[in-house]
Design a protein around this motif. Structure first.
Motif, PDB file in Angstrom:
ATOM      1  N   LEU A 153      -8.633 -58.392  33.515  1.00  0.00           N
ATOM      2  CA  LEU A 153      -8.036 -57.637  34.047  1.00  0.00           C
ATOM      3  C   LEU A 153      -6.479 -56.560  34.039  1.00  0.00           C
ATOM      4  O   LEU A 153      -6.591 -56.199  34.427  1.00  0.00           O
ATOM      5  CB  LEU A 153      -6.478 -59.201  35.021  1.00  0.00           C
ATOM      6  CG  LEU A 153      -7.506 -60.758  35.935  1.00  0.00           C
ATOM      7  CD1 LEU A 153      -5.896 -61.278  35.819  1.00  0.00           C
ATOM      8  CD2 LEU A 153      -8.229 -59.949  37.163  1.00  0.00           C
ATOM      9  N   LEU A 154      -6.796 -56.827  32.896  1.00  0.00           N
ATOM     10  CA  LEU A 154      -5.998 -55.447  32.146  1.00  0.00           C
ATOM     11  C   LEU A 154      -7.213 -54.360  32.385  1.00  0.00           C
ATOM     12  O   LEU A 154      -5.288 -53.323  31.687  1.00  0.00           O
ATOM     13  CB  LEU A 154      -6.088 -55.892  30.547  1.00  0.00           C
ATOM     14  CG  LEU A 154      -4.582 -57.403  30.613  1.00  0.00           C
ATOM     15  CD1 LEU A 154      -4.240 -57.583  29.058  1.00  0.00           C
ATOM     16  CD2 LEU A 154      -3.644 -57.465  31.212  1.00  0.00           C
ATOM     17  N   PRO A 155      -7.976 -54.269  32.200  1.00  0.00           N
ATOM     18  CA  PRO A 155      -8.336 -51.998  31.452  1.00  0.00           C
ATOM     19  C   PRO A 155      -7.740 -51.365  32.606  1.00  0.00           C
ATOM     20  O   PRO A 155      -8.089 -51.838  34.141  1.00  0.00           O
ATOM     21  CB  PRO A 155      -9.936 -52.605  31.700  1.00  0.00           C
ATOM     22  CG  PRO A 155      -9.890 -54.534  31.273  1.00  0.00           C
ATOM     23  CD  PRO A 155      -9.180 -54.903  31.434  1.00  0.00           C
ATOM     24  N   GLY A 156      -7.927 -50.438  31.949  1.00  0.00           N
ATOM     25  CA  GLY A 156      -6.842 -49.379  32.708  1.00  0.00           C
ATOM     26  C   GLY A 156      -5.794 -49.152  33.793  1.00  0.00           C
ATOM     27  O   GLY A 156      -5.637 -48.473  34.882  1.00  0.00           O
ATOM     28  N   HIS A 157      -4.773 -50.347  33.232  1.00  0.00           N
ATOM     29  CA  HIS A 157      -3.529 -50.723  34.030  1.00  0.00           C
ATOM     30  C   HIS A 157      -2.534 -51.009  32.698  1.00  0.00           C
ATOM     31  O   HIS A 157      -2.948 -50.660  31.824  1.00  0.00           O
ATOM     32  CB  HIS A 157      -3.871 -52.437  34.690  1.00  0.00           C
ATOM     33  CG  HIS A 157      -4.622 -52.475  35.974  1.00  0.00           C
ATOM     34  ND1 HIS A 157      -4.220 -51.907  37.035  1.00  0.00           N
ATOM     35  CD2 HIS A 157      -5.803 -52.514  36.030  1.00  0.00           C
ATOM     36  CE1 HIS A 157      -5.461 -51.939  38.309  1.00  0.00           C
ATOM     37  NE2 HIS A 157      -6.416 -53.349  37.047  1.00  0.00           N
ATOM     38  N   ILE A 158      -1.640 -50.719  33.466  1.00  0.00           N
ATOM     39  CA  ILE A 158      -0.326 -50.169  32.680  1.00  0.00           C
ATOM     40  C   ILE A 158       0.215 -52.369  32.819  1.00  0.00           C
ATOM     41  O   ILE A 158       0.980 -51.820  33.753  1.00  0.00           O
ATOM     42  CB  ILE A 158       0.575 -49.135  32.699  1.00  0.00           C
ATOM     43  CG1 ILE A 158       0.107 -48.089  32.637  1.00  0.00           C
ATOM     44  CG2 ILE A 158       1.888 -49.952  31.884  1.00  0.00           C
ATOM     45  CD1 ILE A 158       0.954 -46.771  32.205  1.00  0.00           C
ATOM     46  N   SER A 159       0.284 -52.916  31.698  1.00  0.00           N
ATOM     47  CA  SER A 159       0.685 -54.254  32.417  1.00  0.00           C
ATOM     48  C   SER A 159       1.474 -54.212  32.014  1.00  0.00           C
ATOM     49  O   SER A 159       1.984 -54.152  30.700  1.00  0.00           O
ATOM     50  CB  SER A 159      -0.925 -54.826  32.003  1.00  0.00           C
ATOM     51  OG  SER A 159      -1.535 -54.705  32.966  1.00  0.00           O
ATOM     52  N   VAL A 160       3.202 -55.712  32.434  1.00  0.00           N
ATOM     53  CA  VAL A 160       3.902 -56.038  31.683  1.00  0.00           C
ATOM     54  C   VAL A 160       3.981 -57.429  31.902  1.00  0.00           C
ATOM     55  O   VAL A 160       3.199 -57.793  32.191  1.00  0.00           O
ATOM     56  CB  VAL A 160       5.245 -55.320  32.427  1.00  0.00           C
ATOM     57  CG1 VAL A 160       5.690 -55.997  33.968  1.00  0.00           C
ATOM     58  CG2 VAL A 160       6.791 -56.289  31.640  1.00  0.00           C
ATOM     59  N   PHE A 161       4.069 -58.156  31.062  1.00  0.00           N
ATOM     60  CA  PHE A 161       3.921 -59.479  30.285  1.00  0.00           C
ATOM     61  C   PHE A 161       5.775 -60.473  30.717  1.00  0.00           C
ATOM     62  O   PHE A 161       6.352 -59.504  30.838  1.00  0.00           O
ATOM     63  CB  PHE A 161       3.741 -60.233  29.736  1.00  0.00           C
ATOM     64  CG  PHE A 161       2.120 -60.244  29.831  1.00  0.00           C
ATOM     65  CD1 PHE A 161       1.150 -61.200  29.424  1.00  0.00           C
ATOM     66  CD2 PHE A 161       0.849 -58.682  29.784  1.00  0.00           C
ATOM     67  CE1 PHE A 161      -0.289 -60.760  29.474  1.00  0.00           C
ATOM     68  CE2 PHE A 161      -0.059 -59.200  29.500  1.00  0.00           C
ATOM     69  CZ  PHE A 161      -0.508 -60.115  29.287  1.00  0.00           C
ATOM     70  N   ALA A 162       6.204 -61.023  31.816  1.00  0.00           N
ATOM     71  CA  ALA A 162       7.573 -61.881  31.782  1.00  0.00           C
ATOM     72  C   ALA A 162       7.279 -63.284  32.165  1.00  0.00           C
ATOM     73  O   ALA A 162       5.852 -63.909  32.731  1.00  0.00           O
ATOM     74  CB  ALA A 162       7.973 -60.881  33.222  1.00  0.00           C
TER      75      ALA A 162
END
Length: 290
Positions: A153-162
């Motif tokens: 689900l991560l490629p190409g995105h700016i993802s934050v973990f919380a």
């Protein structure tokens, strides 16, 4: 003028990634005069000086902005909650969802440690949030690799973990991106910080996107949300808002409230509505104090 993305902000310096090179930059004084602070995640124009140093000249328009943690242009949040040890708090999960919805950030819910509870206990949770339109991942310590599901689900995105404290967000991040500690050490070498500690917001490049390692995203308040807007950030309540009789309805005891009527018909989960009421109470109490 060259362009890059701020991947870290620390001690008045902004670390701008341009290609594979990190430039240590200061912000021009004009930003302070305009009361604008560069954020991690910002796309910027900067000038290049000696020793990979420079000055940020322009900040491009942001798509999204989170206040806690302070980060821009995130487009998805992975909310990690364990089903046991520690026990899941749906109240805290809903609080996270309110904040991501208010920022326009997509949320992915990751429920870990499903092997420690029975299916009967966690399936209603999965069904509730899937019905609301959220992607829900359920991981099993012995049978599934949680990082394998999230990696897709991560490629190409700016993802934050919380999520909850103590569920191993940083450990999960390190399993998703082998060598993340090494990368952090390399970028921080000029500051003399050799080991990886989550004391600041930092973006780690990953397959055409970035993953944000952030501190302090377990404590959330509602300073930036007005009570009359809270219902907009509960996804199941939005469809009923135009049918309330009074503008500015808080959906508590007002006459001809469409949301209260939907609750009575069983169209809205009582647990979620109770959390809405609790958040509304928190917001009013904080406004009285400040």
């Amino acid at each position: 003028m060259p362009e890059g993305r701020i991947i870290k902000a620390l001690s008045g310096y902004y670390y701008v990634l341009d290609g594979e090179t990190v430039w240590q930059c200061r912000a021009r004084g004009v930003f302070k005069k305009k009361k604008i602070s560069p954020l991690v995640g910002d796309l910027v124009e900067y000038d290049q000086e000696r020793n990979q140093e420079g000055f940020i000249q322009q900040i491009f328009e942001r798509n999204t902005e989170l206040v806690r943690p302070p980060i821009a242009n995130v487009d998805q949040a992975v909310l990690v909650f364990s089903l046991a040890e520690p026990q899941i708090s749906l109240l805290l999960l809903d609080k996270f969802l309110v904040h991501t919805e208010s920022a326009g950030v997509k949320s992915i819910i990751c429920l870990s440690k499903s092997d420690l509870v029975s299916t009967e206990k966690f399936q209603p949770i999965v069904s509730l949030y899937e019905k609301l339109g959220y992607d829900v991942l359920v991981t099993h310590q012995l049978k599934t690799d949680p990082s394998a599901q999230i990696r897709q689900l991560l490629p190409g995105h700016i993802s934050v973990f919380a999520g909850q404290s103590g569920v191993g967000k940083s450990t999960l991040l390190n399993s998703i991106i082998p060598g993340a500690n090494l990368l952090t050490g390399n970028i921080s070498e000029r500051l003399g910080r050799g080991k990886h500690t989550t004391r600041h917001v930092e973006l780690i490049p990953y397959q055409g996107g970035f993953v944000a390692d952030t501190p302090g995203f377990s404590q959330l308040d509602f300073f930036d949300i007005e009570p009359e807007h809270l219902s907009h950030y509960f996804v199941e309540l939005r469809q009923y808002l135009p049918d309330c009789k009074y503008r500015g309805c808080l959906h508590v005891s007002e006459p001809q409230c469409a949301i209260v009527s939907a609750l009575q018909r069983g169209e809205i989960a009582e647990s979620r509505y109770n959390h809405y009421l609790q958040f509304l109470k928190e917001m009013k109490e904080k406004k009285r104090r400040y």
